[in-house]
Write an enzyme that holds these catalytic residues in place. Structure first.
Site, short mmCIF file in Angstrom:
data_model
loop_
_atom_site.label_atom_id
_atom_site.label_comp_id
_atom_site.label_asym_id
_atom_site.label_seq_id
_atom_site.Cartn_x
_atom_site.Cartn_y
_atom_site.Cartn_z
N SER A 92 0.84 -1.19 0.00
CA SER A 92 0.00 0.00 0.00
C SER A 92 0.87 1.24 0.00
CB SER A 92 -0.93 0.02 1.21
OG SER A 92 -0.18 -0.02 2.42
N HIS A 96 1.60 12.37 0.10
CA HIS A 96 1.06 13.68 0.43
C HIS A 96 2.10 14.74 0.03
CE1 HIS A 96 -2.44 12.19 2.56
NE2 HIS A 96 -1.67 11.36 3.24
N HIS A 106 -2.92 7.57 -3.97
CA HIS A 106 -2.96 6.34 -3.19
C HIS A 106 -2.96 5.15 -4.14
CE1 HIS A 106 -5.76 3.04 -1.98
NE2 HIS A 106 -4.93 2.96 -0.96
N VAL A 109 -2.21 -2.89 -3.80
CA VAL A 109 -2.42 -4.18 -4.46
C VAL A 109 -2.25 -5.26 -3.40
CG1 VAL A 109 -1.92 -3.61 -6.86
CG2 VAL A 109 -0.02 -4.10 -5.31
N HIS A 145 -6.51 8.89 -15.89
CA HIS A 145 -7.51 7.90 -16.26
C HIS A 145 -7.15 7.17 -17.55
CE1 HIS A 145 -10.64 8.34 -13.19
NE2 HIS A 145 -10.25 9.60 -13.11
N HIS A 175 -20.99 10.40 4.55
CA HIS A 175 -21.44 11.37 5.53
C HIS A 175 -21.29 12.81 5.04
CE1 HIS A 175 -17.12 10.89 6.22
NE2 HIS A 175 -17.11 12.06 6.81
N GLY A 258 -5.36 -6.98 14.16
CA GLY A 258 -4.26 -6.82 15.09
C GLY A 258 -2.98 -6.42 14.41
N GLY A 259 -3.10 -5.70 13.30
CA GLY A 259 -1.92 -5.25 12.57
C GLY A 259 -1.16 -4.17 13.31
N ARG A 260 -0.06 -3.76 12.71
CA ARG A 260 0.81 -2.74 13.33
C ARG A 260 0.23 -1.35 13.08
NH1 ARG A 260 5.65 0.18 11.89
NH2 ARG A 260 7.07 0.34 13.67
#
Length: 300
Positions: A92, A96, A106, A109, A145, A175, A258-260
């Site tokens: 991932s 920024h 972003h 895969v 695109h 939202h 429970g990932g980092r």
């Protein structure tokens, strides 16, 4: 044949290429590396570039995690997989930039394999990439695109429209009633074409990211900007944070499994602001972003 090791080798090599490409675009800063292990199984390599000439923060994370039961975020759409052991591996990335005229981007895969004793493994691929501009440029959107469309073309005429539409629908802040950016590609639960062909598509998407993003960075990184543009960038970054913490399936999966935490939340920008009931001045470039760019459109 399911070959998770081949996927892992590709993803590690992709992480290297992505980091090298982003360092070349920045021209000054370099990625620091953090290798970590997960007590419940697996681990990863987190690389973060900070305070560069072009990029205020960029993160590229590789992980391979294992568990005895898929978390709820992974079985919400496929409840029949609840309780299966799993291996999830992926890369991932989030960038920024410092200059508000350079968009945030972003990419992700990933490959999942779910197992249960005595049954065939269930596997699928997911990922894509999307672009979040603060100031809109038609040629940037068209280029982004068109690269995405070319990446999809070898896999069938309907692939790009399907995954482009999915991206528009996924990266939407319910939202707020507005898109996060101008979209790109998004796919999940991909197992339609057999493992080898789906893996080929994953590679094609991963390999096309820099082709899509680098020319935009090169065009915009030297444009002059001031406090007005910076304030608007920080305000719009708030939308990015809201999406990642409220809606993003990858963030939810990482936290539920429970990932980092440091690696999961590397996607968040270093600075952000929220202004109460702020509205862009009519006719301004800031208003133009929402009026002319932040809605689904056939840019390609």
């Amino acid at each position: 044949m399911v070959n998770v090791e081949a996927v892992e080798r590709y993803l590690c090599e992709l992480q290297d290429r992505l980091c090298a490409g982003l360092e070349a675009l920045d021209g000054e800063a370099r990625f620091g590396e953090d290798v970590w292990e997960r007590a419940a199984g697996g681990g990863g390599i987190t690389r973060v570039l900070a305070n560069g000439r072009v990029f205020e923060k960029a993160g590229v994370n590789f992980s391979r995690i294992e568990g005895s039961a898929l978390p709820a975020s992974a079985t919400a759409r496929r409840p029949e997989l609840a309780g299966r052991a799993f291996t999830a591996t992926g890369v991932s990335l989030v960038v920024h930039p410092l200059n508000p005229y350079v968009p945030t981007s972003h990419a992700n895969v990933r490959c999942f394999v779910a197992t249960r004793p005595g049954e065939e493994p269930v596997w699928w691929f997911g990922g894509g990439y999307d672009l979040t501009p603060y100031y809109g440029f038609v040629d940037d959107c068209e280029h982004w695109h068109r690269v995405a469309r070319r990446a999809c073309e070898p896999f069938g005429a309907g692939v790009h429209p399907r995954f482009k539409r999915w991206c528009d629908e996924y990266f939407f802040l319910k939202h707020r009633g507005e898109p996060r950016g101008i979209g790109g590609l998004f796919f999940d639960d991909l197992d339609d074409w057999g493992f080898a062909r789906c893996f080929e598509f994953l590679r094609t998407v991963g390999d096309s990211y820099l082709e899509a993003y680098a020319p935009i960075v090169q065009r915009r990184a030297q444009l002059p900007w001031g406090q007005r543009e910076r304030d608007f960038q920080l305000y719009r970054r708030g939308r990015y944070v809201e999406f990642n913490l409220v809606h993003d399936r990858g963030t939810l999966f990482g936290l539920q499994s429970g990932g980092r935490t440091e690696s999961i939340l590397m996607s968040l920008p270093p600075l952000v602001r929220w202004d109460y009931d702020w509205h862009a001045e009519p006719g301004s470039p800031e208003a133009g972003l929402l009026a002319d760019f932040l809605h689904p459109r056939d840019w390609a």
